[in-house]
Design an enzyme around this catalytic site. Sequence first.
Site, PDB file in Angstrom:
ATOM      1  N   TYR B  36       0.870  -1.179  -0.070  1.00  0.00           N
ATOM      2  CA  TYR B  36       0.215  -0.041   0.023  1.00  0.00           C
ATOM      3  C   TYR B  36       0.780   1.199   0.081  1.00  0.00           C
ATOM      4  CZ  TYR B  36      -4.348   1.986   0.495  1.00  0.00           C
ATOM      5  OH  TYR B  36      -5.710   2.590   0.411  1.00  0.00           O
ATOM      6  N   LYS B  91     -19.323 -21.511 -11.271  1.00  0.00           N
ATOM      7  CA  LYS B  91     -18.338 -21.335 -12.395  1.00  0.00           C
ATOM      8  C   LYS B  91     -17.312 -20.944 -11.776  1.00  0.00           C
ATOM      9  CE  LYS B  91     -18.161 -21.406 -16.867  1.00  0.00           C
ATOM     10  NZ  LYS B  91     -18.773 -21.776 -18.234  1.00  0.00           N
TER      11      LYS B  91
END
Lengths: 390, 390
Positions: B36, B91
């Site tokens: 970050y 999926k």
Amino acid sequence: MNLKAEALKLHKRHKGKIEIISKIDIKGQKELSLVYTPGVAEVSREVYRCPSSIYDYTSKGNIVGVVTDGSAVLGLGNIGAEAALPVMEGKCALFKQLANIDAFPICIKSQEPGDIINIVKNIAPGFGGINLEDIASPKCFEVEKALQDIGIPVMHDDQHGTAVVVLAALMNALKVVDKKLNEIKVVISGVGAAGIAIARQLLCLGFDQNYCVPVREIILCDSNGIIHRGRTDLNTQKLELSKITNFANIKGILADALVEADVFIGVSKAGVLKRKDVSRMNPKSIIFAMANPMPEIDPKDALKVAAVFGTGRSDLPNQINNSLAFPGIFKGALMTRAKTISPAMKIAAIKALARCVRVPTKDKILPSTLDKQVVINIAAAVKKAALSGK
Amino acid sequence: MNLKAEALKLHKRHKGKIEIISKIDIKGQKELSLVYTPGVAEVSREVYRCPSSIYDYTSKGNIVGVVTDGSAVLGLGNIGAEAALPVMEGKCALFKQLANIDAFPICIKSQEPGDIINIVKNIAPGFGGINLEDIASPKCFEVEKALQDIGIPVMHDDQHGTAVVVLAALMNALKVVDKKLNEIKVVISGVGAAGIAIARQLLCLGFDQNYCVPVREIILCDSNGIIHRGRTDLNTQKLELSKITNFANIKGILADALVEADVFIGVSKAGVLKRKDVSRMNPKSIIFAMANPMPEIDPKDALKVAAVFGTGRSDLPNQINNSLAFPGIFKGALMTRAKTISPAMKIAAIKALARCVRVPTKDKILPSTLDKQVVINIAAAVKKAALSGK
């Protein structure tokens, strides 16, 4: 190795920062028939029959979309959707690490507010909340406002995450210098998303006055100087604030604003605050210089003159960073399936964050970002506020 | 416990199926400063300077978006974006389990093709590929076509995943009955996304003839009977196919089409194929009855009359399921950073999948979905085709 080389090496080794895994191990035909066809059809049928059951049977309730158009990324400016992706992935990694929230980056190519609004509305079904990130001011206000009624909480972190952390830091800094919110004069340098949100929070705009005490005076300064009622170059947000700040309607530059100020809040750029200008402030001054990576004032200078000094940097005391707020705020909102982040929830977050430091001192007004208790405390407070319906 | 109860229980226990984790453990301030701010700014700067480095420094290259509008979900029809989410998560879980691809569901509220196209184009920066899923015919064709030039591969799995698996199954079934592709007559029942894609693949439309042998004859049947050149109720796709199938331009119902057919391919609905009609087919008939959950013909009947019989079900021999194709196709495409899934890549996938069964028999024309070698073989073949630039 310097920071740049180290950051690039780490990112290259892992090929980015986020991974999507299956919570269910598909060991054989049996699991396959449950997580996929034919079993999954029964789950879809159930969600169709009872829409709220989507929170029971899917990951939606713990998924936050981190949405940007890359128009105002960190200190880098308008670098676009692709170059913003590393920052958004970093934010997602922090969401997981700090709050066990599953966060996914959505980097939008178009920078038109209408497109951003339309896309977020349309992809909302799969998300429990939306964290708007690094979207330029003033369009960020329009985008956030248009997304308040989509059924899941939408928060622009550059505004509210920053405001929550700054207010908590200010509450604790005032304890250190023994001043009260309603007695102080605050000067804010930088009137973008963060500056405006901080000012609004300090003025308790949109807040129940029972829960919030407005400060005595605020002066806002942008790159053209003090915001006053004679300026003709103000956007809607600045114009609105010009009417309810700067009561004496003073004109001039930042140095003029600082006369007898108690607090300087910088969300602007490196070097705008001079040491000699700080001497115009009241005794026991509080300086939050949060420009990244270099603060508004040289830390060596500030440490000599300020009673409490905070920055956005991790290598100095009093790091004032959004990551203290957004994980807990979203955690609390998701726990209660809140439809918005209400003013009361933000106030609750401010107070809970301030309370994380029992006895604030000059060198410790905020807890550490990696302190796990912070998220727990903020989430509990936000949850309570959400459930109270405020 | 029955399938429904078991599927609901499993989904509720885990609250859905996908989780997003950080690939980098943020143990302390050091890691925080790299993943970050301030370190991540250097990574964003590098991606801005050199756009293709997004594949080195972010997760993009291994992330597939599973995009639906919920307009044609499994056998359930138009159940909308929310109710489609369990299927899309399933999926995504399969993508990870079978191919180690990170897949994320995007369920779009609007069912307008223009909106779907606009949204996918705009969110493409964060994805390495897009799997369109369960979007109703005929709009699925318009949507897929409009997304072929967005710089990442976009494939509508109900079309091409199904076509690839059916063609591989057919190649091996023909070996079992000792017939050749260019000698056979094929009847396709159901002219939606899957039926049209299978017909186009059988006709080698869009394919280099060196890589593909078209079948002798195809007759398509929809719910109004045989597609012929006298029909006035055909959509664009059916009209196009009416000109290049059914050479004798016969009219009538499915039973009429089946006279002297070698192969029946059903992507329609339960019960449309009667046992007595099968007797009109040529000897050594091949029947793929893939309607879900109940096939076009009672399996007991079909097993008595067909030389090779396949269905979509996991509890019968010869399961013909998309999940044999899409993981390997996308893996190969992502490995090469392909910009589209080309016809040659699909042909390569068909052949590689067929080769996964060395000696096809009546009861084994395809490998198992959970056979890890399938993805490896298909991905390698697709990669080779992609690199050959075809």
